[in-house]
Design a protein around this motif. Structure first.
Motif, short mmCIF file in Angstrom:
data_model
loop_
_atom_site.label_atom_id
_atom_site.label_comp_id
_atom_site.label_asym_id
_atom_site.label_seq_id
_atom_site.Cartn_x
_atom_site.Cartn_y
_atom_site.Cartn_z
N CYS A 83 -7.72 -0.54 -0.27
CA CYS A 83 -7.50 0.16 1.00
C CYS A 83 -8.10 1.55 0.97
O CYS A 83 -8.20 2.22 2.00
CB CYS A 83 -6.01 0.25 1.33
SG CYS A 83 -5.13 1.50 0.37
N CYS A 95 -1.69 2.41 -5.19
CA CYS A 95 -0.78 1.62 -4.35
C CYS A 95 0.00 0.62 -5.22
O CYS A 95 -0.46 0.24 -6.30
CB CYS A 95 -1.58 0.82 -3.32
SG CYS A 95 -2.48 1.84 -2.15
N ASN A 140 -6.92 4.06 -0.92
CA ASN A 140 -5.95 4.99 -1.49
C ASN A 140 -5.90 4.82 -3.01
O ASN A 140 -6.55 3.93 -3.56
CB ASN A 140 -4.56 4.72 -0.86
CG ASN A 140 -3.86 6.02 -0.53
OD1 ASN A 140 -4.09 7.04 -1.19
ND2 ASN A 140 -3.00 5.99 0.47
N CYS A 191 -7.35 1.61 -4.86
CA CYS A 191 -6.95 0.36 -4.21
C CYS A 191 -8.04 -0.07 -3.23
O CYS A 191 -8.84 0.75 -2.79
CB CYS A 191 -5.64 0.59 -3.47
SG CYS A 191 -5.03 -0.86 -2.58
N HIS A 246 0.82 -1.22 0.00
CA HIS A 246 0.00 0.00 0.00
C HIS A 246 0.85 1.26 0.00
O HIS A 246 0.41 2.32 0.42
CB HIS A 246 -1.01 -0.05 1.15
CG HIS A 246 -1.94 -1.21 1.00
ND1 HIS A 246 -2.98 -1.21 0.09
CD2 HIS A 246 -1.94 -2.44 1.57
CE1 HIS A 246 -3.59 -2.39 0.14
NE2 HIS A 246 -2.97 -3.15 1.02
ZN LIG Z 1 -3.75 0.33 -1.02
#
Ligand SMILES: [Zn+2]
Length: 388
Positions: free
Chosen positions: A229, A234, A231, A227, A217
């Protein structure tokens, strides 16, 4: 006995207990043993009865569940993997699949449930440091209310411990694989996503929240894909297995898997080869930064993408060499030795190390991981047959 400082009577009664429970057996060569220095009867030689107990390891990857059963000596007895399933989004189904696999393997290995000493679980998500047993709902959305440790603890009736899969992969490679006899390692797990594990001075380094080593990440393309996550751009969205197979689906159909991608690359498919080379380049660049910070003795490349082999390794090495500061020197990179089983073997290693801590299985520590200066194979457990 001399080393323990215990009296002969105490030792005899402990040994009798272990013999009665069939945890140790008298060796057939006892009769030939030399008489004791005091002229008494020859010492009885004992050896561990491996079938007297065992450990269960479970690995929840993004799309597959693996289960392994090892005996008391840490030798792998049996292991298996599930069909593909949506592990992150279907917690209940994944838990049921794993549970059924555990009981089937225990039966096939003829290891009675009452003989299980402890269990370990690897999960492809960060383990919550504020609530041990739970994993991050950001990465595994349907698992928010699942205490993985408690679930399997109740099913098996023994202590069960949970760790992040990349950390446990690092533990397994350090104890039994490519990182034996090394004290400082960085393990990169290239599977559907990308994870990492840090071994510092022979121990897993978890960091403040347990997320140390999560290189997947690190943002490498601020304008890139979103992503899982939350964000953008990544490393996992550029070089993770899911991103690589997605890139090939337009050409090779919608059901492309990491294994098929690797097979294509081995067959000389130019698109697959290009993807693996580019992934290695991106990973090497992030590793240059990581190595500058951690200064490891060895970087180990593991996970489902590792069987891509030499082309992947050469690309990672070339990129790392190119981007590392000339002042930092050279960093060695090697492929993992435990293959796709590293994480589930790490789960077993986790179970064994906790069992040693809890004195449930006296004498079992992770030699080579926890013992400073220890020589692998000098008395700690081994996981035979672990190499794939
Ligand atoms: Zn990520």
């Amino acid at each position: 006995m001399r080393e323990t400082g215990l009296s002969r009577t105490t030792v005899s009664s402990l040994v009798a207990e272990l013999l009665e429970e069939e945890i140790v057996v008298e060796r057939s060569d006892s009769a030939r043993a030399a008489p004791s220095p005091s002229g008494g009867r020859p010492a009885t030689l004992l050896s561990l009865e491996p079938s007297s107990g065992g450990f269960v390891g479970i690995d929840f990857g993004r799309e597959v569940v693996r289960v392994a059963v090892a005996n008391r000596a840490g030798e792998l007895l049996l292991d298996g993997r599930s069909d593909r399933l949506e592990v992150a989004h279907r917690a209940e189904e994944a838990l049921d699949v794993a549970d059924a696999m555990v009981w089937r393997l225990l039966e096939q290995a003829e290891l009675g449930p009452d003989r299980v000493i402890s269990g370990g679980v690897a999960v492809s998500a960060p383990v919550r440091s504020d609530s041990p047993g739970y994993v991050s709902e950001v990465i595994f959305p349907s698992w928010a209310d699942v205490n993985v440790a408690a679930f399997f603890g109740e099913r098996l009736g023994v202590p069960v411990h949970v760790g992040n899969d990349a950390n446990l992969g690092a533990l397994a490679e350090a104890a039994f694989g490519a990182g034996r006899a090394r004290r400082n390692l960085f393990y990169v797990m290239l599977s559907e996503g990308i994870g990492g594990g840090v071994i510092v001075d022979g121990r897993i380094y978890l960091g403040q929240t347990g997320a140390a080593g999560e290189l997947g990440h690190i943002v490498v393309d601020p304008d890139g894909q979103i992503c899982r996550c939350g964000n953008r751009g990544c490393l996992a969205t550029v070089a993770g297995g899911a991103a690589l197979t997605a890139a090939l689906r337009q050409i090779h159909g919608p059901h492309m898997t990491v294994d098929e991608l690797i097979a294509l690359s081995h067959d000389g498919d130019p698109g697959a080869a290009r993807l693996i080379a580019d992934a290695g380049e991106a990973i090497g660049r992030v590793l240059a930064a990581t190595c500058s910070v951690l200064d490891p003795e060895l970087v180990i490349i593991g996970g489902e993408l590792a069987p891509a082999g030499r082309p992947l390794l050469d690309s990672v090495r070339g990129s790392l060499e190119r981007w590392i500061s000339p002042a930092s020197g050279h960093y060695a990179v090697a492929l993992g030795e435990l293959g796709a089983k590293a994480e589930v073997l790490g789960a077993i290693a986790l179970a064994m190390s906790h069992a040693a801590d809890e004195a449930l299985a006296p004498g079992y520590g992770l030699t080579g991981v926890n013992a400073p200066g220890a020589t692998p194979g000098s008395g700690g457990p081994t996981i035979a047959g672990a190499r794939t």
